[in-house]
Motif scaffolding. Structure first.
Motif, mmCIF file in Angstrom:
data_model
loop_
_atom_site.group_PDB
_atom_site.id
_atom_site.type_symbol
_atom_site.label_atom_id
_atom_site.label_comp_id
_atom_site.label_asym_id
_atom_site.label_seq_id
_atom_site.Cartn_x
_atom_site.Cartn_y
_atom_site.Cartn_z
ATOM 1 N N UNK A 1 6.409 12.830 -5.646
ATOM 2 C CA UNK A 1 5.145 12.113 -5.453
ATOM 3 C C UNK A 1 4.514 12.597 -4.147
ATOM 4 N N UNK A 2 3.817 13.706 -4.221
ATOM 5 C CA UNK A 2 3.247 14.318 -3.016
ATOM 6 C C UNK A 2 2.005 13.589 -2.511
ATOM 7 N N UNK A 3 1.492 12.638 -3.296
ATOM 8 C CA UNK A 3 0.277 11.926 -2.891
ATOM 9 C C UNK A 3 0.561 10.711 -2.021
ATOM 10 N N UNK B 1 1.481 13.030 10.089
ATOM 11 C CA UNK B 1 2.688 13.849 10.227
ATOM 12 C C UNK B 1 3.559 13.736 8.975
ATOM 13 N N UNK B 2 3.648 12.531 8.431
ATOM 14 C CA UNK B 2 4.422 12.342 7.200
ATOM 15 C C UNK B 2 3.817 13.144 6.062
ATOM 16 N N UNK C 1 0.796 -1.225 0.000
ATOM 17 C CA UNK C 1 0.000 0.000 0.000
ATOM 18 C C UNK C 1 0.825 1.269 0.000
ATOM 19 N N UNK C 2 2.031 1.195 0.583
ATOM 20 C CA UNK C 2 2.894 2.381 0.664
ATOM 21 C C UNK C 2 4.264 2.021 0.108
ATOM 22 N N UNK C 3 4.362 2.046 -1.203
ATOM 23 C CA UNK C 3 5.592 1.689 -1.892
ATOM 24 C C UNK C 3 6.746 2.586 -1.436
ATOM 25 N N UNK D 1 3.962 17.531 2.369
ATOM 26 C CA UNK D 1 3.146 18.603 1.818
ATOM 27 C C UNK D 1 3.730 19.982 2.033
ATOM 28 N N UNK D 2 4.640 20.106 3.004
ATOM 29 C CA UNK D 2 5.282 21.392 3.285
ATOM 30 C C UNK D 2 6.574 21.581 2.510
ATOM 31 N N UNK D 3 6.877 20.632 1.645
ATOM 32 C CA UNK D 3 8.103 20.736 0.863
ATOM 33 C C UNK D 3 9.335 20.311 1.616
#
Length: 400
Positions: free
Chosen positions: A211-213, A248-249, A200-202, A254-256
């Motif tokens: 890959x921000x998603x 948190x991840x 699920x989380x490669x 998402x904050x760069x």
């Protein structure tokens, strides 16, 4: 005219063929994820200098773990041991967790133990977020490391993680630990769950800043650059989240900022649950939330896991039974497909556990492993959506 036996064996053959394809797809994705999984590299020598680090251990009724956890952390090999600050945040435990931690603190002045104040009622602080948010206010290190009380660190773990963080300029380094299994329930469920997480989380996607998603972190070991932790708002920003490590991840990525997710099955180990009851409560708390509270995806996962883990064994038994008691040639075909799909499932589990450093045990109970995980997925939906029995360590997670 086609007999009922041929129809029955034909349907079973089709079901097993679909299950075999599902196993092959799952195995391919699992191996692709594990093949790109970077490992925390072992240090040949400890550097002459490393940043100061504050180790935070939120603890609620952890009397069975806290002493061993602290002893292991305090044995860390560091160039300047005094640069390690250890903070135990007793989350209003009803056992003697605080007393046991305080006893260790008497022998080592690097350890600070305090009981967090009662949780505010303006919002629903979930899990360990309140304890972590209070503990970090006492942290003085350039880096903040959050671990759980059931984690056991090898002596080089902290130095290795700090070195890797600096080398790769990571703002959050999280490590997937080695899973310790001590009871039958753990042996049945944990290998399947670790495989599901890897699929699920490669790892490659998680570590790709473009890959921000895709973002993931393992709660048992999360090492933050303090400035990055403060920038995203820390645990206060995820106060109402049940799966706060993943959230948190997401905030980091998402904050760069730079997220780094590695495997470290040698240096970091965790025994998450010590009984079936604890395992059931823990995974039914997290499964649905960990998948983004996506009903369709969770139901699909339950169906796929049924195909992958339950159907092969069910088909094998059904085919063999009918073959031995005069069911005809069609049932021998079902039996052969059952043998092949079970063999493929067993190989998949063996290949995965070599990476996870887990002994190849109870493979012949794969049907039960899958059945339990499917039940966990469905129960997690019900608990999360209704709040019925949605608890962690007996504390309700429902906002109603």
């Amino acid at each position: 005219m086609i007999s009922g036996q041929w129809i029955g064996s034909g349907l079973w053959s089709l079901a097993l063929a679909v299950a075999t394809v599902a196993i092959a797809i799952f195995h391919r994705r699992l191996q692709a994820s594990l093949a790109t999984a970077p490992r925390l590299p072992l240090l040949q020598t400890i550097p002459n200098s490393l940043p100061a680090v504050s180790l935070i251990i939120p603890a609620y009724n952890e009397s069975v773990n806290i002493t061993e956890c602290l002893d292991a952390a305090l044995a860390s090999h560091l160039p300047h041991p005094a640069d390690l600050q250890v903070i135990v945040a007793d989350d209003e435990s009803t056992d003697n967790t605080a007393d046991l931690a305080a006893a260790v603190a008497l022998t080592d002045d690097r350890v600070q133990v305090f009981t967090v104040p009662p949780r505010p009622t303006d919002i629903s602080w979930r899990g360990k977020t309140w304890a972590c948010a209070n503990a970090v206010e006492k942290a003085v290190g350039d880096y903040v490391l959050f671990i759980d009380a059931d984690v056991r660190l090898e002596p080089d773990a902290i130095a290795t993680a700090l070195t890797d963080c600096q080398k790769h300029d990571a703002d959050l380094l999280s490590c997937g630990p080695g899973i310790i299994c001590g009871c039958l329930a753990e042996w049945l469920v944990q290998p399947v769950m670790m495989s599901c997480i890897a699929v699920g989380f490669n790892f490659e996607a998680v570590n790709d800043p473009k890959d921000t998603s895709t973002a993931f972190a393992a709660g048992p070991f999360m090492l933050f650059r303090r400035s990055a932790y403060d920038r995203i708002g820390g645990h206060r920003a995820v106060a109402t989240e049940t799966v706060e490590d993943v959230e948190l991840a997401k905030l980091v990525k998402g904050s760069g900022l730079k997220l780094r997710y590695l495997l470290s099955t040698d240096l970091i180990k965790v025994r998450m649950y010590r009984s079936f009851a604890a395992l059931w409560e823990g995974w039914t708390k997290n499964f649905y939330e960990g998948g983004g509270r996506n009903l369709g995806a969770t139901l699909y996962s339950a169906f796929a896991l049924s195909l992958i883990f339950v159907m092969p064994w069910l088909g094998l038994v059904t085919g063999l039974w009918n073959s031995l008691f005069g069911g005809g040639v069609g049932w021998w075909v079902v039996t052969g497909l059952g043998v092949f799909s079970v063999a493929l499932q067993v190989y998949m589990r063996w290949a995965a556990q070599r990476v996870f450093n887990q002994p190849f045990r109870y493979w012949w109970l794969g049907w039960l492993s899958g059945g339990i995980v499917v039940a966990i997925a469905l129960t997690s939906i019900i608990k999360t959506e209704t709040g019925w029995g949605w608890t962690w360590r007996g504390r309700s997670l429902s906002t109603s």
